[in-house]
Scaffold this motif. Structure first.
Motif, PDB file in Angstrom:
ATOM      1  N   VAL A  94     -30.090 -44.010 -15.255  1.00  0.00           N
ATOM      2  CA  VAL A  94     -28.875 -44.466 -14.594  1.00  0.00           C
ATOM      3  C   VAL A  94     -28.534 -45.867 -15.081  1.00  0.00           C
ATOM      4  O   VAL A  94     -29.416 -46.643 -15.461  1.00  0.00           O
ATOM      5  N   PRO A  95     -27.251 -46.243 -15.055  1.00  0.00           N
ATOM      6  CA  PRO A  95     -26.879 -47.612 -15.391  1.00  0.00           C
ATOM      7  C   PRO A  95     -27.119 -48.540 -14.207  1.00  0.00           C
ATOM      8  O   PRO A  95     -27.205 -48.091 -13.055  1.00  0.00           O
ATOM      9  N   GLU A  96     -27.191 -49.819 -14.483  1.00  0.00           N
ATOM     10  CA  GLU A  96     -27.372 -50.803 -13.410  1.00  0.00           C
ATOM     11  C   GLU A  96     -26.287 -50.683 -12.352  1.00  0.00           C
ATOM     12  O   GLU A  96     -26.533 -50.910 -11.165  1.00  0.00           O
ATOM     13  N   MET A  97     -25.072 -50.321 -12.771  1.00  0.00           N
ATOM     14  CA  MET A  97     -23.945 -50.245 -11.846  1.00  0.00           C
ATOM     15  C   MET A  97     -24.090 -49.103 -10.839  1.00  0.00           C
ATOM     16  O   MET A  97     -23.275 -48.979  -9.923  1.00  0.00           O
ATOM     17  N   ALA A  98     -25.119 -48.265 -10.978  1.00  0.00           N
ATOM     18  CA  ALA A  98     -25.348 -47.211  -9.981  1.00  0.00           C
ATOM     19  C   ALA A  98     -25.488 -47.792  -8.580  1.00  0.00           C
ATOM     20  O   ALA A  98     -25.097 -47.159  -7.594  1.00  0.00           O
ATOM     21  N   GLY A  99     -26.045 -48.988  -8.481  1.00  0.00           N
ATOM     22  CA  GLY A  99     -26.166 -49.639  -7.182  1.00  0.00           C
ATOM     23  C   GLY A  99     -27.500 -49.374  -6.520  1.00  0.00           C
ATOM     24  O   GLY A  99     -28.181 -48.375  -6.792  1.00  0.00           O
ATOM     25  N   SER A 100     -27.853 -50.256  -5.632  1.00  0.00           N
ATOM     26  CA  SER A 100     -29.188 -50.236  -5.035  1.00  0.00           C
ATOM     27  C   SER A 100     -29.469 -48.992  -4.216  1.00  0.00           C
ATOM     28  O   SER A 100     -30.579 -48.458  -4.237  1.00  0.00           O
ATOM     29  N   SER A 101     -28.487 -48.507  -3.480  1.00  0.00           N
ATOM     30  CA  SER A 101     -28.760 -47.363  -2.598  1.00  0.00           C
ATOM     31  C   SER A 101     -29.002 -46.092  -3.392  1.00  0.00           C
ATOM     32  O   SER A 101     -29.879 -45.286  -3.051  1.00  0.00           O
ATOM     33  N   LYS A 102     -28.241 -45.874  -4.473  1.00  0.00           N
ATOM     34  CA  LYS A 102     -28.439 -44.674  -5.278  1.00  0.00           C
ATOM     35  C   LYS A 102     -29.732 -44.761  -6.077  1.00  0.00           C
ATOM     36  O   LYS A 102     -30.435 -43.757  -6.238  1.00  0.00           O
ATOM     37  N   ILE A 103     -30.058 -45.938  -6.563  1.00  0.00           N
ATOM     38  CA  ILE A 103     -31.325 -46.120  -7.274  1.00  0.00           C
ATOM     39  C   ILE A 103     -32.494 -45.845  -6.333  1.00  0.00           C
ATOM     40  O   ILE A 103     -33.448 -45.140  -6.681  1.00  0.00           O
ATOM     41  N   ALA A 104     -32.416 -46.356  -5.110  1.00  0.00           N
ATOM     42  CA  ALA A 104     -33.482 -46.119  -4.131  1.00  0.00           C
ATOM     43  C   ALA A 104     -33.587 -44.640  -3.766  1.00  0.00           C
ATOM     44  O   ALA A 104     -34.682 -44.108  -3.573  1.00  0.00           O
ATOM     45  N   LEU A 105     -32.447 -43.964  -3.689  1.00  0.00           N
ATOM     46  CA  LEU A 105     -32.434 -42.537  -3.378  1.00  0.00           C
ATOM     47  C   LEU A 105     -33.172 -41.741  -4.447  1.00  0.00           C
ATOM     48  O   LEU A 105     -33.969 -40.842  -4.149  1.00  0.00           O
ATOM     49  N   ILE A 106     -32.930 -42.078  -5.710  1.00  0.00           N
ATOM     50  CA  ILE A 106     -33.623 -41.389  -6.799  1.00  0.00           C
ATOM     51  C   ILE A 106     -35.118 -41.706  -6.767  1.00  0.00           C
ATOM     52  O   ILE A 106     -35.963 -40.813  -6.947  1.00  0.00           O
ATOM     53  N   GLU A 107     -35.450 -42.940  -6.521  1.00  0.00           N
ATOM     54  CA  GLU A 107     -36.866 -43.323  -6.452  1.00  0.00           C
ATOM     55  C   GLU A 107     -37.599 -42.537  -5.378  1.00  0.00           C
ATOM     56  O   GLU A 107     -38.762 -42.157  -5.567  1.00  0.00           O
ATOM     57  N   ARG A 108     -36.933 -42.258  -4.269  1.00  0.00           N
ATOM     58  CA  ARG A 108     -37.592 -41.530  -3.175  1.00  0.00           C
ATOM     59  C   ARG A 108     -37.897 -40.082  -3.538  1.00  0.00           C
ATOM     60  O   ARG A 108     -38.720 -39.444  -2.876  1.00  0.00           O
ATOM     61  N   THR A 109     -37.244 -39.540  -4.558  1.00  0.00           N
ATOM     62  CA  THR A 109     -37.558 -38.166  -4.973  1.00  0.00           C
ATOM     63  C   THR A 109     -38.845 -38.096  -5.777  1.00  0.00           C
ATOM     64  O   THR A 109     -39.363 -37.003  -6.012  1.00  0.00           O
ATOM     65  N   GLY A 110     -39.334 -39.244  -6.238  1.00  0.00           N
ATOM     66  CA  GLY A 110     -40.534 -39.260  -7.063  1.00  0.00           C
ATOM     67  C   GLY A 110     -40.271 -39.051  -8.538  1.00  0.00           C
ATOM     68  O   GLY A 110     -41.213 -38.962  -9.342  1.00  0.00           O
ATOM     69  N   ALA A 111     -39.004 -39.008  -8.951  1.00  0.00           N
ATOM     70  CA  ALA A 111     -38.677 -38.824 -10.361  1.00  0.00           C
ATOM     71  C   ALA A 111     -39.031 -40.073 -11.153  1.00  0.00           C
ATOM     72  O   ALA A 111     -39.131 -41.180 -10.619  1.00  0.00           O
ATOM     73  N   ASP A 112     -39.200 -39.890 -12.451  1.00  0.00           N
ATOM     74  CA  ASP A 112     -39.401 -40.997 -13.379  1.00  0.00           C
ATOM     75  C   ASP A 112     -38.019 -41.581 -13.681  1.00  0.00           C
ATOM     76  O   ASP A 112     -37.196 -40.944 -14.339  1.00  0.00           O
ATOM     77  N   LEU A 113     -37.761 -42.774 -13.203  1.00  0.00           N
ATOM     78  CA  LEU A 113     -36.420 -43.366 -13.265  1.00  0.00           C
ATOM     79  C   LEU A 113     -36.390 -44.535 -14.226  1.00  0.00           C
ATOM     80  O   LEU A 113     -37.258 -45.413 -14.189  1.00  0.00           O
ATOM     81  N   SER A 114     -35.358 -44.562 -15.089  1.00  0.00           N
ATOM     82  CA  SER A 114     -35.095 -45.711 -15.948  1.00  0.00           C
ATOM     83  C   SER A 114     -33.684 -46.224 -15.659  1.00  0.00           C
ATOM     84  O   SER A 114     -32.724 -45.444 -15.693  1.00  0.00           O
ATOM     85  N   VAL A 115     -33.576 -47.508 -15.380  1.00  0.00           N
ATOM     86  CA  VAL A 115     -32.284 -48.153 -15.152  1.00  0.00           C
ATOM     87  C   VAL A 115     -31.914 -48.893 -16.432  1.00  0.00           C
ATOM     88  O   VAL A 115     -32.678 -49.735 -16.912  1.00  0.00           O
TER      89      VAL A 115
END
Length: 305
Positions: A94-115
């Motif tokens: 995801v890009p940085e502009m995704a925003g904190s709430s959407k980034i946190a939502l993805i993190e809660r799924t346990g996926a490997d996330l790159s911003v």
């Protein structure tokens, strides 16, 4: 492609995985007519995107490397959620502009996330490189038949719930959701595309006669900020009505949904309604209208820890 058949098959496929989201009729939006509303922001992970993600994973063979997705935020969360539900590893960009709430939502799924820096297009470049390097399966956010068929189930479901409207207004980013609307409704109801003035890939493509790159900015850019409209959408959208709304109109529609119904949505979720409340789209006398509330991942999260 026989879209009706594809969407019907997708609806059967994702039953039990995707939520059936509620509908309502509002007389409290300051308009001289009622508006039918489908509350798709109540879908898993807060947007319609879960439909396309589940349909993709359930209809294709997933490799051992799992899945990869690029997203402004909502699609990444949906792809990660669907992958976890079905037992597949997921890599999300995801890009940085995704925003904190959407980034946190993805993190809660346990996926490997790159911003990554930049816009959705930059995240897509990174996802494509990961796909090539690992063999992971790409779940495209909007420009893939399985994604479009999945999103089309939203409109099949709405009609089964008793949709009466002559005209359905739908917010547009890359075009997956409105492609689903056009593919299912096929002229039986008018579909109106609504985009922010500062993120308007479909409107620009219709004006130019072909998909073109646009600049992306504004309050809804982390959901509607595709730089270029998808080819499937462009093919389906010929001759359709396209309107643009200002950031101010979107923000006011957000506030109106909260004041009238205590519905809290992100800017993209209020964009279709903004076309009515701002006058960008003015129904004819007696024309029955409906709007899809497509996303609820407001940022920052008003109830975060």
């Amino acid at each position: 492609m026989n879209w009706k058949s594809e969407i019907s098959a997708a609806a059967d496929r994702i039953a039990g995985y995707a939520q059936v989201t509620p509908v309502m009729e509002s007389h409290a939006l300051g308009l001289d007519y009622p508006v039918e509303i489908k509350l798709e922001h109540m879908q898993h992970t807060g947007s319609f995107k879960a439909r396309g993600a589940f349909n993709t994973l359930l209809s294709l063979d997933v490799p051992e490397a799992g899945v990869v997705a690029a997203s402004g935020g909502n699609h990444g969360a949906a792809a990660a959620f669907a992958a976890r539900a079905l037992g597949y590893p997921a890599k999300i960009f995801v890009p940085e502009m995704a925003g904190s709430s959407k980034i946190a939502l993805i993190e809660r799924t346990g996926a490997d996330l790159s911003v990554v820096q930049g816009e959705y297009a930059n995240a897509l470049t990174e996802a494509q490189a990961h796909e090539k390097a690992t063999g992971a399966m790409q779940i495209h956010a909007y420009d893939a038949p399985a994604t479009v068929a999945g999103q089309g189930t939203c409109f099949a479901e709405w009609e089964a719930q008793g949709l009466q409207a002559d005209t359905v207004l739908v917010a547009v980013g890359g075009g997956g959701l409105i492609s689903g609307a056009l593919a299912w409704l096929q002229g039986a109801r008018k579909v109106v595309a609504v985009e922010p003035e500062t993120s308007c890939a479909l409107n620009a493509a219709l004006q130019a006669g072909e998909p073109v790159d646009v600049s992306v900015s504004g309050i809804a850019a982390n959901a509607l900020g595709a730089r270029r409209i998808g080819s499937i959408c462009f093919g389906l959208a010929q001759g359709m009505t396209s309107v643009l709304v200002t950031d101010e109109a979107i923000a006011e529609a957000q506030k109106l949904l909260w004041r009238a119904h205590r519905i809290l949505v992100e800017p993209a979720g209020a964009t279709a309604l903004a076309a009515l409340t701002s006058g960008a789209y003015q129904p004819a006398n007696g024309e029955r209208v409906a709007v899809l509330v497509c996303g609820g991942n407001i940022s920052p999260d008003p109830l975060s820890d």
